[in-house]
Design a protein around this motif. Structure first.
Motif, PDB file in Angstrom:
ATOM      1  N   MET A 250       0.481  -0.895   0.245  1.00 26.82           N
ATOM      2  CA  MET A 250       0.438   0.167   0.282  1.00 26.82           C
ATOM      3  C   MET A 250       0.966   0.919   0.276  1.00 26.82           C
ATOM      4  SD  MET A 250      -3.665  -0.391  -0.323  1.00 26.82           S
ATOM      5  CE  MET A 250      -3.725   1.285   0.838  1.00 26.82           C
ATOM      6  N   HIS A 251       1.634   1.126   0.359  1.00 24.17           N
ATOM      7  CA  HIS A 251       2.511   2.882   1.015  1.00 24.17           C
ATOM      8  C   HIS A 251       3.928   2.621  -0.487  1.00 24.17           C
ATOM      9  CE1 HIS A 251       6.602   4.527   2.069  1.00 24.17           C
ATOM     10  NE2 HIS A 251       6.137   5.324   2.340  1.00 24.17           N
ATOM     11  N   LYS A 252       4.229   2.008  -1.045  1.00 24.04           N
ATOM     12  CA  LYS A 252       4.537   1.876  -2.469  1.00 24.04           C
ATOM     13  C   LYS A 252       3.457   1.992  -3.784  1.00 24.04           C
ATOM     14  CE  LYS A 252       7.335  -1.439  -5.719  1.00 24.04           C
ATOM     15  NZ  LYS A 252       7.785  -2.118  -5.601  1.00 24.04           N
ATOM     16  N   TYR A 253       2.156   1.575  -2.998  1.00 26.66           N
ATOM     17  CA  TYR A 253       1.204   1.687  -4.526  1.00 26.66           C
ATOM     18  C   TYR A 253       1.246   3.374  -4.085  1.00 26.66           C
ATOM     19  CZ  TYR A 253      -2.939   2.298  -6.861  1.00 26.66           C
ATOM     20  OH  TYR A 253      -3.584   2.552  -7.924  1.00 26.66           O
ATOM     21  N   TYR A 254       1.550   3.899  -3.290  1.00 26.44           N
ATOM     22  CA  TYR A 254       1.094   5.816  -2.979  1.00 26.44           C
ATOM     23  C   TYR A 254       2.265   6.552  -3.279  1.00 26.44           C
ATOM     24  CZ  TYR A 254      -4.002   5.243  -3.038  1.00 26.44           C
ATOM     25  OH  TYR A 254      -5.142   5.483  -2.881  1.00 26.44           O
ATOM     26  N   SER A 255       3.419   5.806  -3.063  1.00 23.64           N
ATOM     27  CA  SER A 255       4.406   6.175  -2.762  1.00 23.64           C
ATOM     28  C   SER A 255       5.843   6.464  -4.069  1.00 23.64           C
ATOM     29  CB  SER A 255       5.339   5.893  -1.827  1.00 23.64           C
ATOM     30  OG  SER A 255       6.089   4.569  -1.551  1.00 23.64           O
ATOM     31  N   SER A 256       5.092   5.541  -4.700  1.00 24.27           N
ATOM     32  CA  SER A 256       5.973   5.409  -6.521  1.00 24.27           C
ATOM     33  C   SER A 256       5.107   6.249  -7.503  1.00 24.27           C
ATOM     34  CB  SER A 256       5.680   3.806  -6.230  1.00 24.27           C
ATOM     35  OG  SER A 256       6.082   3.905  -8.159  1.00 24.27           O
ATOM     36  N   PRO A 257       6.440   7.025  -8.626  1.00 25.25           N
ATOM     37  CA  PRO A 257       5.652   8.068  -9.281  1.00 25.25           C
ATOM     38  C   PRO A 257       5.083   6.933  -9.934  1.00 25.25           C
ATOM     39  CG  PRO A 257       7.415   8.827  -8.584  1.00 25.25           C
ATOM     40  CD  PRO A 257       7.456   7.726  -7.869  1.00 25.25           C
TER      41      PRO A 257
END
Length: 323
Positions: A250-257
Motif C-alpha cells: 500500500m505504501h509503495k502504491y502511493y509513494s511510487s511515481p
C-alpha cells in the motif's frame, strides 16, 4: 476432502494460488515438469522441506500445515483465513481512538484522506461541523494534535481525491461550509504546505483507475512499524492491519511515481490550492475554475475527468497529461 499427504496439500495450494504452472514453479524454484508430476499425481516423491518452507514464506502460511497432525479442516482454515494477529479491531470510545491515532502518527504520517479538508484542519479554521460528544480530556487531546499538525517540522504526506476537493469548493449539497470558511481553510492549507518539504500534499484522480471508493476511508500507513489502519463505515471502529507485505504494498502504491494513481505532484498541488482559493474569492464557478487550472497547470486532464459529462461539453478540452 481428506488430504492424505503433502502432495495433495501441495496441489490444493496450487489451485488456490490461481497461478499458472510455470509461474508457480518459478516461485518455488522447481521446474515445470516436477510441479506437473505432483499436480497430476504422477510422482509419489513428496516435496522436500526446502519447497515446503518456500511455499510458506511466499504465501505466508504457518509451517504447521505440513504436519501429519494437521487435519484437513485445519489445513483449509490455515490457508484461507487471515491470521488473527494480523488484524485487530479498535473499538474504543472517541478518546481512546484519538489517543490511538496520535500514538501511531507520533513521528509523522502518511495518509489517504477520506475527504477534503482533513478534520484537524477543519477544526482549526471553522466552527464544529458535526455534533459529537466531547469532554475536557478530548478537547485537550485534540488541541495537542492540532498543535502538532501545524508545526513546521511535522512530517506529513497527505493524499486527497480531486473529487473531494472540488466538492468542498463547489458542491451545492452536503456542503457545510460558508464561502468565508472555505477561503480560510484553503488559505491555511496553502500556508502549511507551501515551500515546506516536511509536508507533501497530493491530489489524485479517483476516476483514472478502478480505485473509486478508496478515498471514502481514512487510511493511515506507518511503514516503519508495518502497520496501517482505516476507519470502518461505523465511525466508532478502526481496523488495524499488521500484514507486512500488505502495508509495504500500500505504501509503495502511493509513494511510487509509476504505480500511484494519476495525480498532481506535491508542488503543483499547492499551486492549485491557491488557484481554488482565488476562484472562491472572485466568485468563479466550477467551469471557470477548471479553465484556469487547465490554462495555468499541466493537470487539466485530471480535473476534466471529475467534471460531469454535460459540463465536459461546455469547457475547453484538456491538455493531455504526460505520463
Amino acid at each position: 476432502m481428506q488430504y492424505k499427504n503433502s502432495i495433495e496439500k501441495f496441489t490444493e495450494i496450487f489451485k488456490k494460488s490461481n497461478l499458472s504452472i510455470s509461474k508457480f514453479a518459478s516461485l518455488i524454484g522447481k521446474d515445470r515438469r516436477t510441479v506437473t508430476s505432483w499436480i497430476d499425481n504422477i510422482s509419489q516423491i513428496e516435496p522436500n522441506d526446502e519447497v515446503k518452507d518456500k511455499i510458506c514464506s511466499i504465501f505466508r502460511y504457518p509451517n504447521s500445515i505440513w504436519d501429519e497432525q494437521c487435519s484437513s479442516n485445519d489445513f483449509i482454515k490455515l490457508i484461507t483465513e487471515i491470521p488473527q494477529k494480523e488484524v485487530r479491531i479498535i473499538d474504543d470510545d472517541y478518546l481512546g481512538r484519538l489517543s490511538y491515532i496520535m500514538n501511531l502518527e507520533e513521528g509523522g504520517r502518511f495518509v489517504i484522506q477520506a475527504q477534503f479538508p482533513g478534520p484537524m484542519y477543519r477544526d482549526t479554521a471553522v466552527k464544529k461541523v458535526y455534533k459529537t460528544k466531547t469532554s475536557p480530556e478530548i478537547e485537550e487531546l485534540k488541541k495537542k494534535r492540532i498543535e502538532k499538525m501545524l508545526r513546521y517540522d511535522y512530517d506529513t504526506t497527505e493524499w486527497y481525491s480531486i473529487k473531494s476537493v472540488l466538492s468542498f469548493c463547489f458542491a451545492s449539497i452536503g456542503n457545510f461550509y460558508t464561502k468565508e470558511e472555505k477561503i480560510k481553510l484553503l488559505e491555511l492549507m496553502y500556508e502549511l504546505f507551501h515551500n515546506n518539504y516536511n509536508k507533501k500534499l497530493f491530489l489524485f484522480d479517483s476516476f483514472s483507475r478502478k480505485i473509486y471508493g478508496i478515498e471514502t476511508n481514512y487510511i493511515s500507513i506507518n511503514v516503519k512499524q508495518k502497520i496501517l489502519f482505516f476507519k470502518s463505515p461505523i465511525e466508532s471502529v478502526f481496523i488495524e492491519i499488521q500484514n507486512k507485505n500488505l502495508v509495504e504494498r500500500m505504501h509503495k502504491y502511493y509513494s511510487s511515481p509509476v504505480q500511484a494513481p494519476s495525480h498532481v505532484n506535491f508542488l503543483e498541488s499547492v499551486k492549485i490550492i491557491k488557484i481554488l482559493q482565488d476562484a472562491l474569492k472572485y466568485n468563479n464557478n466550477l467551469k471557470q475554475t477548471y479553465e484556469m487550472i487547465n490554462r495555468m497547470t499541466n493537470y487539466g486532464e485530471l480535473f476534466y475527468n471529475n467534471l460531469s459529462v454535460d459540463l465536459q461539453k461546455e469547457v475547453t478540452s484538456p491538455v493531455k497529461l504526460k505520463r
